[in-house]
Design a protein around this motif. Structure first.
Motif, PDB file in Angstrom:
ATOM      1  N   LEU A 130       0.833  -1.215   0.000  1.00 54.30           N
ATOM      2  CA  LEU A 130       0.000   0.000   0.000  1.00 54.30           C
ATOM      3  C   LEU A 130       0.862   1.257   0.000  1.00 54.30           C
ATOM      4  O   LEU A 130       0.528   2.249  -0.655  1.00 54.30           O
ATOM      5  CB  LEU A 130      -0.897   0.037   1.239  1.00 54.30           C
ATOM      6  CG  LEU A 130      -2.072  -0.927   1.279  1.00 54.30           C
ATOM      7  CD1 LEU A 130      -2.898  -0.679   2.522  1.00 54.30           C
ATOM      8  CD2 LEU A 130      -2.940  -0.796   0.037  1.00 54.30           C
ATOM      9  N   ARG A 131       1.972   1.204   0.734  1.00 58.67           N
ATOM     10  CA  ARG A 131       2.855   2.383   0.784  1.00 58.67           C
ATOM     11  C   ARG A 131       3.410   2.678  -0.604  1.00 58.67           C
ATOM     12  O   ARG A 131       3.725   3.815  -0.931  1.00 58.67           O
ATOM     13  CB  ARG A 131       4.001   2.164   1.781  1.00 58.67           C
ATOM     14  CG  ARG A 131       3.520   2.269   3.221  1.00 58.67           C
ATOM     15  CD  ARG A 131       4.642   2.043   4.196  1.00 58.67           C
ATOM     16  NE  ARG A 131       5.374   3.252   4.512  1.00 58.67           N
ATOM     17  CZ  ARG A 131       6.467   3.277   5.266  1.00 58.67           C
ATOM     18  NH1 ARG A 131       6.937   2.163   5.787  1.00 58.67           N
ATOM     19  NH2 ARG A 131       7.092   4.413   5.511  1.00 58.67           N
ATOM     20  N   LEU A 135      -0.619   3.050  -3.306  1.00 57.70           N
ATOM     21  CA  LEU A 135      -1.703   4.026  -3.144  1.00 57.70           C
ATOM     22  C   LEU A 135      -1.225   5.416  -3.581  1.00 57.70           C
ATOM     23  O   LEU A 135      -0.054   5.764  -3.370  1.00 57.70           O
ATOM     24  CB  LEU A 135      -2.167   4.080  -1.685  1.00 57.70           C
ATOM     25  CG  LEU A 135      -3.112   2.978  -1.200  1.00 57.70           C
ATOM     26  CD1 LEU A 135      -3.425   3.171   0.283  1.00 57.70           C
ATOM     27  CD2 LEU A 135      -4.406   2.927  -2.009  1.00 57.70           C
ATOM     28  N   LYS A 162      -0.319   9.324  -3.745  1.00 59.70           N
ATOM     29  CA  LYS A 162       0.308  10.166  -2.721  1.00 59.70           C
ATOM     30  C   LYS A 162       0.009  11.638  -2.996  1.00 59.70           C
ATOM     31  O   LYS A 162      -0.340  11.992  -4.131  1.00 59.70           O
ATOM     32  CB  LYS A 162       1.817   9.944  -2.728  1.00 59.70           C
ATOM     33  CG  LYS A 162       2.143   8.467  -2.505  1.00 59.70           C
ATOM     34  CD  LYS A 162       3.611   8.192  -2.409  1.00 59.70           C
ATOM     35  CE  LYS A 162       3.872   6.725  -2.073  1.00 59.70           C
ATOM     36  NZ  LYS A 162       3.225   5.751  -2.967  1.00 59.70           N
ATOM     37  N   GLU A 182       4.175   9.244   1.593  1.00 64.56           N
ATOM     38  CA  GLU A 182       3.299   8.260   2.238  1.00 64.56           C
ATOM     39  C   GLU A 182       1.935   8.258   1.551  1.00 64.56           C
ATOM     40  O   GLU A 182       1.518   9.266   0.975  1.00 64.56           O
ATOM     41  CB  GLU A 182       3.145   8.582   3.733  1.00 64.56           C
ATOM     42  CG  GLU A 182       4.439   8.484   4.533  1.00 64.56           C
ATOM     43  CD  GLU A 182       5.039   7.074   4.555  1.00 64.56           C
ATOM     44  OE1 GLU A 182       4.327   6.105   4.213  1.00 64.56           O
ATOM     45  OE2 GLU A 182       6.236   6.945   4.904  1.00 64.56           O
ATOM     46  N   PRO A 183       1.215   7.116   1.617  1.00 67.63           N
ATOM     47  CA  PRO A 183      -0.081   7.041   0.931  1.00 67.63           C
ATOM     48  C   PRO A 183      -1.112   7.991   1.524  1.00 67.63           C
ATOM     49  O   PRO A 183      -1.064   8.310   2.717  1.00 67.63           O
ATOM     50  CB  PRO A 183      -0.506   5.589   1.158  1.00 67.63           C
ATOM     51  CG  PRO A 183       0.311   5.074   2.266  1.00 67.63           C
ATOM     52  CD  PRO A 183       1.569   5.874   2.314  1.00 67.63           C
ATOM     53  N   PRO A 221      -4.614   8.405   2.995  1.00 63.38           N
ATOM     54  CA  PRO A 221      -5.581   7.469   3.592  1.00 63.38           C
ATOM     55  C   PRO A 221      -6.932   7.452   2.891  1.00 63.38           C
ATOM     56  O   PRO A 221      -7.637   6.435   2.920  1.00 63.38           O
ATOM     57  CB  PRO A 221      -5.710   7.952   5.042  1.00 63.38           C
ATOM     58  CG  PRO A 221      -4.980   9.234   5.133  1.00 63.38           C
ATOM     59  CD  PRO A 221      -4.075   9.358   3.976  1.00 63.38           C
ATOM     60  N   LEU A 234      -6.945   4.538   0.736  1.00 66.58           N
ATOM     61  CA  LEU A 234      -7.212   3.266   1.405  1.00 66.58           C
ATOM     62  C   LEU A 234      -8.713   3.101   1.645  1.00 66.58           C
ATOM     63  O   LEU A 234      -9.273   2.015   1.481  1.00 66.58           O
ATOM     64  CB  LEU A 234      -6.447   3.186   2.732  1.00 66.58           C
ATOM     65  CG  LEU A 234      -6.750   1.944   3.561  1.00 66.58           C
ATOM     66  CD1 LEU A 234      -6.361   0.666   2.821  1.00 66.58           C
ATOM     67  CD2 LEU A 234      -6.062   1.999   4.905  1.00 66.58           C
ATOM     68  N   ARG A 289      -0.312  10.886   7.441  1.00 68.05           N
ATOM     69  CA  ARG A 289      -0.862  10.093   6.326  1.00 68.05           C
ATOM     70  C   ARG A 289      -0.580   8.606   6.558  1.00 68.05           C
ATOM     71  O   ARG A 289      -1.444   7.752   6.362  1.00 68.05           O
ATOM     72  CB  ARG A 289      -0.263  10.557   4.993  1.00 68.05           C
ATOM     73  CG  ARG A 289      -0.736  11.947   4.600  1.00 68.05           C
ATOM     74  CD  ARG A 289      -0.064  12.415   3.321  1.00 68.05           C
ATOM     75  NE  ARG A 289      -0.412  13.795   3.033  1.00 68.05           N
ATOM     76  CZ  ARG A 289       0.481  14.763   2.767  1.00 68.05           C
ATOM     77  NH1 ARG A 289       1.774  14.488   2.732  1.00 68.05           N
ATOM     78  NH2 ARG A 289       0.080  15.992   2.519  1.00 68.05           N
ATOM     79  N   THR A 296      -3.330   5.665   7.673  1.00 77.69           N
ATOM     80  CA  THR A 296      -3.448   4.495   6.793  1.00 77.69           C
ATOM     81  C   THR A 296      -3.303   3.200   7.589  1.00 77.69           C
ATOM     82  O   THR A 296      -4.138   2.298   7.488  1.00 77.69           O
ATOM     83  CB  THR A 296      -2.375   4.561   5.679  1.00 77.69           C
ATOM     84  OG1 THR A 296      -2.594   5.753   4.915  1.00 77.69           O
ATOM     85  CG2 THR A 296      -2.441   3.361   4.750  1.00 77.69           C
ATOM     86  N   ALA A 350      -6.223   1.984  10.102  1.00 75.23           N
ATOM     87  CA  ALA A 350      -7.604   2.072   9.612  1.00 75.23           C
ATOM     88  C   ALA A 350      -8.437   0.804   9.828  1.00 75.23           C
ATOM     89  O   ALA A 350      -9.645   0.897  10.080  1.00 75.23           O
ATOM     90  CB  ALA A 350      -7.594   2.446   8.139  1.00 75.23           C
ATOM     91  N   SER A 380      -8.588   7.384  12.444  1.00 75.47           N
ATOM     92  CA  SER A 380      -8.168   6.464  11.392  1.00 75.47           C
ATOM     93  C   SER A 380      -9.100   5.246  11.309  1.00 75.47           C
ATOM     94  O   SER A 380      -9.514   4.835  10.222  1.00 75.47           O
ATOM     95  CB  SER A 380      -6.735   5.996  11.667  1.00 75.47           C
ATOM     96  OG  SER A 380      -6.418   4.905  10.862  1.00 75.47           O
TER      97      SER A 380
END
Ligand code: CMX
Length: 439
Positions: free
Chosen positions: A72-73, A76, A78, A84-85, A87, A90, A226, A230, A233, A398
């Motif tokens: 995911l890092r 996803l 940015k 960082e992704p 959220p 996500l 972020r 993520t 969550a 989150s």
């Protein structure tokens, strides 16, 4: 209807049809058995729940719709210049079941920003609470106060059809997720910064805007937020916050009521409050030893003393995981890049070197490895967010992404009210064939 909502509905209809087939062809197939010990000991391992958003493997850790945290890092979308992704991405993944494009995430960020205004009566209620109130209590009260806005509750009262439940749940979900950062930031500023709240910046993404409203403009703290938003969550459906939200939602309590139940569960020290407990435990250790840099030997002794006093070592152990939590590892990697010399971070790493062997040696702790809460407070402390009582609120903001995405699925799939069977010890004795039955 918004296009993300449409996509969700398409996916839900398709899965709903598949589930109908599964139930008609295999509804009587046995997928597990229940032991007496499981009935008494927290129902560990009983497969009795459906949660589509994520799945936990005891060795590998969490996967969100099949994607691990390192994936995911990487995958996803940015923020511009961000590492960082986001959220929001996500949330989209958990809701729709597919990786979002950057446009999808930007669209979601903009929708959330548009809906983010918390009504004044919520702040008025919080202002009336004693200043000593724990932030998680304030947060739960704030979510309950937001319930006056529930579209689901109103529509139900007006008499909607079952097939439309999902739509009002979806609307409440988006609005609630949009408002949580402002609610949480208000609590933080009210409690720790003399009530000076900071206006939102609608141009920022959800997590960066949250950090901004808390009072942090450091871009590396935004990156941490972020990441933090993520990794906290979702953790499949059986943990207390997810299960409580699902359970209460199954009574058709609206998303605000259901999410409050999840948050009052998250506020327990064996669950989300452990992040606060970890920092408190390290602070107590340093104070007792009169040093900010305890040696490995000193830490080892402190762990043994904690166990001997009949207390838990916070941040270690897990009901399902049997390895170091990948959420711990993700934070450790972040710290290695951003703050490898921060004193609290170094203490967390030193504890990691000695704790597993000591916990393992007890012979009863099933997972001697650190969980997500072992690391999060040290990073926050490094950036100056030292008010440890607030940490679980961050976790809660989150956690909304996962448990509310799941609630949308619950209503879209028409899952019924949850009602497992409970037994008495008298009945258990009868079932295991004990002749002497205590009355
Ligand atoms: N320190 C001391 N004892 C521990 C322990 C720890 N970190 N973890 C487990 N144990 C003990 C249990 O209390 C239990 O003791 P008793 O038999 O005397 O009752 C025994 O070891 C067996 O427990 P387990 O099966 O290994 O663990 P559980 O599934 O019952 O509990 C958890 C899981 C997380 C509640 C437990 O490991 C714990 O209390 N950890 C510390 C608190 C913590 O970090 N919680 C956060 C978890 C992540 C999250 O939800 O946010």
């Amino acid at each position: 209807m918004g296009y993300i909502k449409e996509r969700f509905k398409e996916k839900a209809d398709a899965l709903g049809a598949e589930i109908k087939d599964i139930l008609s062809q295999h509804g009587e197939k046995v997928i597990g058995e229940v032991k007496v010990s499981q009935a008494y000991q927290g129902m560990r391992g009983i497969p009795g729940l459906i949660t589509e958003t994520s799945l936990l493997d005891s060795e590998e850790g969490i996967r969100f719709r099949g994607y691990s945290i390192p994936e995911l890092r990487e995958l996803l979308p940015k923020a511009e210049g961000g590492i960082e992704p986001l959220p929001e991405g996500l949330f989209y993944l958990m809701l729709v079941g597919e990786l979002p494009s950057k446009e999808d995430v930007d669209h979601l960020s903009a929708v959330l920003a548009r809906r983010s205004n918390v009504p004044k009566h919520v702040f008025n209620i919080l202002d009336k609470m004693p200043v000593s109130t724990h932030p998680m209590t304030l947060f739960s009260i704030g979510v309950m106060a937001l319930q006056t806005e529930s579209k689901f509750a109103k529509a139900y009262k007006d008499g909607i059809s079952k097939k439309d439940y999902w739509e009002y749940t979806y609307e409440d979900t988006i609005t609630l997720i949009a408002r949580l950062p402002q609610l949480a930031a208000y609590i933080y500023r009210m409690k720790y910064h003399g009530g000076e709240s900071i206006e939102p910046d609608a141009d920022l993404d959800w997590a960066a805007n949250f950090a901004h409203m808390l009072g942090y403009e450091d871009k590396s703290f935004w990156a941490l937020m972020r990441l933090y938003m993520t990794i906290h969550a979702d953790h499949e459906g059986g943990n207390v916050s997810a299960h409580a939200t699902h359970l209460v939602g199954s009574a058709l309590s609206d998303p605000y009521l259901a999410f409050t139940a999840g948050m009052t569960g998250l506020a327990g020290p064996l669950h989300g409050l452990a992040n606060q407990e970890v920092i408190g435990w390290i602070e107590d250790m340093c104070e007792e030893l009169n040093t900010q840099e305890p040696s490995q030997e000193q830490i080892a002794q402190y762990i043994k003393d904690t166990l001997a006093a009949g207390k838990v070592v916070p941040g270690y152990g897990h009901a399902v995981l049997r390895k170091t939590d990948p959420r711990f590892t993700a934070q450790m990697e972040f710290a290695k890049v951003h703050c490898p010399d921060a004193p609290m971070v170094k203490n967390v790493w030193k504890i990691y070197e000695v704790a597993p062997d000591i916990l393992n040696a007890t012979g009863k702790i099933k997972n001697p490895w650190p969980n997500v809460d072992a690391h999060s407070g040290a990073l926050l402390t490094h950036y100056g967010l030292v008010e440890k009582e607030f940490y679980t609120v961050l976790f809660g903001v989150s956690r909304a992404l996962g448990v509310l995405a799941s609630l949308c699925w619950d209503r879209a799939l028409g899952l019924p009210i949850e009602r497992p069977k409970s037994l008495t010890t008298k009945r258990i004795k009868e079932m295991i064939g004990e002749t002497e039955v205590a009355s």
